[in-house]
Scaffold this active site. Structure first.
Site, PDB file in Angstrom:
ATOM      1  N   GLN A   1       0.790  -1.314   0.094  1.00  0.00           N
ATOM      2  CA  GLN A   1       0.078  -0.075  -0.078  1.00  0.00           C
ATOM      3  C   GLN A   1       0.657   1.398  -0.090  1.00  0.00           C
ATOM      4  O   GLN A   1       0.379   2.531  -0.495  1.00  0.00           O
ATOM      5  CB  GLN A   1      -1.005   0.006   1.162  1.00  0.00           C
ATOM      6  CG  GLN A   1      -1.985  -1.109   1.366  1.00  0.00           C
ATOM      7  CD  GLN A   1      -2.816  -1.216   2.471  1.00  0.00           C
ATOM      8  OE1 GLN A   1      -2.487  -1.578   3.338  1.00  0.00           O
ATOM      9  NE2 GLN A   1      -3.919  -0.633   2.403  1.00  0.00           N
TER      10      GLN A   1
ATOM     11  N   ASP B   1       7.987  -2.560  13.791  1.00  0.00           N
ATOM     12  CA  ASP B   1       8.139  -3.985  13.665  1.00  0.00           C
ATOM     13  C   ASP B   1       7.941  -4.516  12.329  1.00  0.00           C
ATOM     14  O   ASP B   1       7.155  -3.671  11.435  1.00  0.00           O
ATOM     15  CB  ASP B   1       7.066  -4.610  14.355  1.00  0.00           C
ATOM     16  CG  ASP B   1       6.790  -5.939  14.469  1.00  0.00           C
ATOM     17  OD1 ASP B   1       7.528  -6.674  14.848  1.00  0.00           O
ATOM     18  OD2 ASP B   1       5.740  -6.573  13.591  1.00  0.00           O
TER      19      ASP B   1
ATOM     20  N   TYR C   1       6.980 -10.387   5.093  1.00  0.00           N
ATOM     21  CA  TYR C   1       5.954  -9.251   4.697  1.00  0.00           C
ATOM     22  C   TYR C   1       6.505  -8.850   3.412  1.00  0.00           C
ATOM     23  O   TYR C   1       7.447  -8.323   3.109  1.00  0.00           O
ATOM     24  CB  TYR C   1       6.248  -7.851   5.849  1.00  0.00           C
ATOM     25  CG  TYR C   1       5.555  -8.346   7.071  1.00  0.00           C
ATOM     26  CD1 TYR C   1       4.771  -9.313   7.544  1.00  0.00           C
ATOM     27  CD2 TYR C   1       5.699  -7.377   8.187  1.00  0.00           C
ATOM     28  CE1 TYR C   1       4.451  -9.910   8.752  1.00  0.00           C
ATOM     29  CE2 TYR C   1       5.280  -7.643   9.471  1.00  0.00           C
ATOM     30  CZ  TYR C   1       4.522  -8.851   9.636  1.00  0.00           C
ATOM     31  OH  TYR C   1       4.104  -9.099  11.054  1.00  0.00           O
TER      32      TYR C   1
ATOM     33  N   TRP D   1      -0.329  -7.638  18.432  1.00  0.00           N
ATOM     34  CA  TRP D   1      -0.779  -7.365  17.104  1.00  0.00           C
ATOM     35  C   TRP D   1      -2.308  -7.176  16.513  1.00  0.00           C
ATOM     36  O   TRP D   1      -3.012  -7.808  17.401  1.00  0.00           O
ATOM     37  CB  TRP D   1       0.037  -8.277  15.996  1.00  0.00           C
ATOM     38  CG  TRP D   1      -0.255  -9.797  16.069  1.00  0.00           C
ATOM     39  CD1 TRP D   1       0.694 -10.510  16.784  1.00  0.00           C
ATOM     40  CD2 TRP D   1      -1.157 -10.569  15.279  1.00  0.00           C
ATOM     41  NE1 TRP D   1       0.113 -11.960  16.317  1.00  0.00           N
ATOM     42  CE2 TRP D   1      -0.933 -11.718  15.587  1.00  0.00           C
ATOM     43  CE3 TRP D   1      -2.361 -10.130  14.262  1.00  0.00           C
ATOM     44  CZ2 TRP D   1      -1.838 -12.657  15.168  1.00  0.00           C
ATOM     45  CZ3 TRP D   1      -2.972 -11.072  13.919  1.00  0.00           C
ATOM     46  CH2 TRP D   1      -2.810 -12.573  14.055  1.00  0.00           C
TER      47      TRP D   1
ATOM     48  N   GLN E   1      -3.883   8.155   9.604  1.00  0.00           N
ATOM     49  CA  GLN E   1      -4.358   7.291  10.530  1.00  0.00           C
ATOM     50  C   GLN E   1      -3.352   7.121  11.630  1.00  0.00           C
ATOM     51  O   GLN E   1      -3.649   6.947  13.050  1.00  0.00           O
ATOM     52  CB  GLN E   1      -4.171   5.855   9.796  1.00  0.00           C
ATOM     53  CG  GLN E   1      -5.454   5.665   8.790  1.00  0.00           C
ATOM     54  CD  GLN E   1      -5.483   4.195   7.899  1.00  0.00           C
ATOM     55  OE1 GLN E   1      -4.438   3.593   8.105  1.00  0.00           O
ATOM     56  NE2 GLN E   1      -6.393   4.070   7.143  1.00  0.00           N
TER      57      GLN E   1
HETATM   58  P1  NDP Z   1      -4.608  -3.254  12.879  1.00  0.00           P
HETATM   59  O1  NDP Z   1      -5.646  -4.236  13.369  1.00  0.00           O
HETATM   60  O2  NDP Z   1      -4.618  -2.049  13.704  1.00  0.00           O
HETATM   61  O3  NDP Z   1      -5.226  -3.019  11.508  1.00  0.00           O
HETATM   62  C1  NDP Z   1      -4.322  -1.721  10.770  1.00  0.00           C
HETATM   63  C2  NDP Z   1      -5.192  -1.294   9.476  1.00  0.00           C
HETATM   64  O4  NDP Z   1      -6.429  -0.813   9.987  1.00  0.00           O
HETATM   65  C3  NDP Z   1      -4.475  -0.180   8.848  1.00  0.00           C
HETATM   66  O5  NDP Z   1      -3.591  -0.791   7.913  1.00  0.00           O
HETATM   67  C4  NDP Z   1      -5.597   0.291   8.167  1.00  0.00           C
HETATM   68  O6  NDP Z   1      -5.823  -0.567   6.993  1.00  0.00           O
HETATM   69  C5  NDP Z   1      -6.950   0.377   9.211  1.00  0.00           C
HETATM   70  N1  NDP Z   1      -6.601   1.422  10.156  1.00  0.00           N
HETATM   71  C6  NDP Z   1      -5.765   1.896  10.966  1.00  0.00           C
HETATM   72  N2  NDP Z   1      -5.931   2.852  11.773  1.00  0.00           N
HETATM   73  C7  NDP Z   1      -7.009   3.295  11.166  1.00  0.00           C
HETATM   74  C8  NDP Z   1      -7.802   4.664  11.372  1.00  0.00           C
HETATM   75  N3  NDP Z   1      -7.669   5.456  12.511  1.00  0.00           N
HETATM   76  N4  NDP Z   1      -8.873   4.656  10.531  1.00  0.00           N
HETATM   77  C9  NDP Z   1      -9.276   3.841   9.574  1.00  0.00           C
HETATM   78  N5  NDP Z   1      -8.624   2.792   9.290  1.00  0.00           N
HETATM   79  C10 NDP Z   1      -7.317   2.527  10.105  1.00  0.00           C
HETATM   80  O7  NDP Z   1      -3.252  -3.827  12.954  1.00  0.00           O
HETATM   81  P2  NDP Z   1      -2.159  -4.773  11.633  1.00  0.00           P
HETATM   82  O8  NDP Z   1      -3.225  -5.740  11.305  1.00  0.00           O
HETATM   83  O9  NDP Z   1      -1.753  -3.807  10.794  1.00  0.00           O
HETATM   84  O10 NDP Z   1      -1.240  -5.135  12.724  1.00  0.00           O
HETATM   85  C11 NDP Z   1      -0.160  -4.212  13.202  1.00  0.00           C
HETATM   86  C12 NDP Z   1       1.140  -4.761  13.225  1.00  0.00           C
HETATM   87  O11 NDP Z   1       1.072  -5.854  14.117  1.00  0.00           O
HETATM   88  C13 NDP Z   1       1.636  -5.310  11.895  1.00  0.00           C
HETATM   89  O12 NDP Z   1       1.987  -4.340  11.192  1.00  0.00           O
HETATM   90  C14 NDP Z   1       2.560  -6.195  12.192  1.00  0.00           C
HETATM   91  O13 NDP Z   1       3.773  -5.482  12.591  1.00  0.00           O
HETATM   92  C15 NDP Z   1       2.109  -7.071  13.406  1.00  0.00           C
HETATM   93  N6  NDP Z   1       1.453  -8.185  12.986  1.00  0.00           N
HETATM   94  C16 NDP Z   1       2.151  -9.420  13.579  1.00  0.00           C
HETATM   95  C17 NDP Z   1       1.481 -10.748  13.389  1.00  0.00           C
HETATM   96  C18 NDP Z   1       2.325 -11.865  13.896  1.00  0.00           C
HETATM   97  O14 NDP Z   1       1.758 -13.119  13.374  1.00  0.00           O
HETATM   98  N7  NDP Z   1       3.209 -11.634  14.631  1.00  0.00           N
HETATM   99  C19 NDP Z   1       0.208 -10.717  12.360  1.00  0.00           C
HETATM  100  C20 NDP Z   1      -0.199  -9.509  12.087  1.00  0.00           C
HETATM  101  C21 NDP Z   1       0.330  -8.285  12.341  1.00  0.00           C
HETATM  102  P3  NDP Z   1      -6.581   0.295   5.854  1.00  0.00           P
HETATM  103  O15 NDP Z   1      -6.441   1.718   5.595  1.00  0.00           O
HETATM  104  O16 NDP Z   1      -6.085  -0.362   4.664  1.00  0.00           O
HETATM  105  O17 NDP Z   1      -8.409   0.077   5.693  1.00  0.00           O
END
Ligand code: NDP
Length: 329
Positions: free
Chosen positions: A27, A49, A54, A209, A292
């Protein structure tokens, strides 16, 4: 920003941190990464992180290039990466924590990040086919070589973490110090009672996460999948059932008035809720654009507003909880 120790380790991490899953490369490019990391750093974030898997290594390249541009003093921030899934379709290089893969994997990650070391190296999942002792020794050796400063686990069962700690203690090896579990208003199972020994007795840290369940806990999926969201991305169709799940949407509807009574957006409320758990060291946030990041960082303003009455209202909305729907990486 407040800082919490990673469990009982000496190192401290910001209560909110920033990760790059889905976002970096898919993205956002380097310039967007610079902008988002900068906004987070300005808000006090000291922990970023990443993972080898990724965007098949591209996320590490983007974070490395962004950090070069940002030119921050290395002591002022922490970077993590994770190994397990692998980049090559080869029996010794995928879904494994064998010694060869780990020792070669960290070298590849450091090359992509263009760094001498990462602060934290996680085993991205447990590997039932490799003896835990082999993995513990390999992680110890990586730390002794100076390629990582600390190591941890991600989505390991409590019993697996306790086994790794026990092996490290018996052989005087570097112990894992931190788990990276899913944790949000829908998914709380990684802090179930069987983890009490891990967090309370052994002082293990937790960098959690998907605090917004991939965005569901912002309320953005109420009327379907917005075109500019994670849910609409090619390759992430598997997320859609969880994003649109009716039970989850009902919980979102129930939480909205509680958040709004607090004066917080649903995103800020859901992030601040994670901080109520004293075993959480840092909540890993994700963002696809800088607005965000700015909104999410303000979650800290609400962290102290979760009174017993608010917690009781949340418990009523959650009821008996929801079935787990975790994502694969
Ligand atoms: P979230 O559940 O917080 O989702 C983040 C996504 O939600 C954003 O990319 C965006 O997506 C949307 N978003 C975030 N803030 C806002 C807002 N204020 N308003 C509207 N939309 C919003 O976290 P992630 O799933 O991204 O996980 C966070 C981190 O955790 C990852 O980057 C990674 O480092 C880690 N992780 C680790 C895992 C593991 O197995 N160890 C698995 C998954 C994540 P969009 O704009 O596209 O809608």
């Amino acid at each position: 920003m407040n800082y919490r120790h990673l469990g009982k380790a000496g190192i401290q991490v910001s209560e909110l941190s920033l990760g790059s899953w889905v976002t970096f490369h898919t993205q956002t490019g380097v310039d967007d990464a610079v902008e988002m990391m900068s906004a987070a750093y300005d808000a006090g974030v000291n922990f970023f992180d990443n993972a080898e898997a990724y965007a098949f290594g591209k996320s590490e390249e983007i974070m490395g290039a962004a950090l070069k541009k940002l030119g921050w003093r290395r002591g002022s921030y922490l970077v993590s990466t994770k190994l397990y899934w692998g980049l090559h379709d080869n029996p010794n290089e995928k879904n494994t924590l064998n010694r060869k893969y780990l020792l070669e994997g960290i070298t590849g990650s450091l090359e992509r990040l263009d760094m001498e070391y990462v602060d934290l190296l996680y085993c991205h999942r447990a590997d039932d086919t490799t003896p835990v002792e082999e993995t513990v020794r390999a992680m110890h050796n990586i730390i002794e070589k100076g390629q990582a400063l600390y190591w941890g686990t991600s989505e390991w069962e409590a019993s697996q973490i306790l086994e790794a700690i026990d092996i490290a203690e018996r052989h005087h090896l570097h112990k894992p110090i931190v788990e990276q579990p899913v944790y949000n208003l829908f998914e709380q199972h990684r802090f179930a009672p069987e983890y009490d020994d891990v967090y309370k007795k052994h002082g293990y840290g937790a960098t959690t996460w998907s605090p917004l369940a991939s965005g569901v806990l912002t309320g953005k999926y109420k009327d379907g999948i917005p075109e500019d969201s994670r849910g609409a991305l090619e390759g992430y169709e598997w997320l859609q059932d969880g994003l649109l799940d009716e039970k989850r949407q009902a919980v979102v509807a129930g939480l909205e008035p509680i958040a709004s009574e607090m004066g917080a957006t649903l995103a800020q409320f859901s992030l601040a809720w994670c901080l109520q758990n004293p075993s959480v060291s840092s909540v890993l946030t994700g963002a696809s654009r800088v607005e965000q990041v700015r909104e999410n960082m303000k979650a800290l303003n609400y962290a102290k507003k979760f009174t017993p009455d608010v917690m009781a209202a949340i418990a009523q909305v959650l009821g008996d909880g929801l079935p787990s729907l975790t994502s694969p990486d």
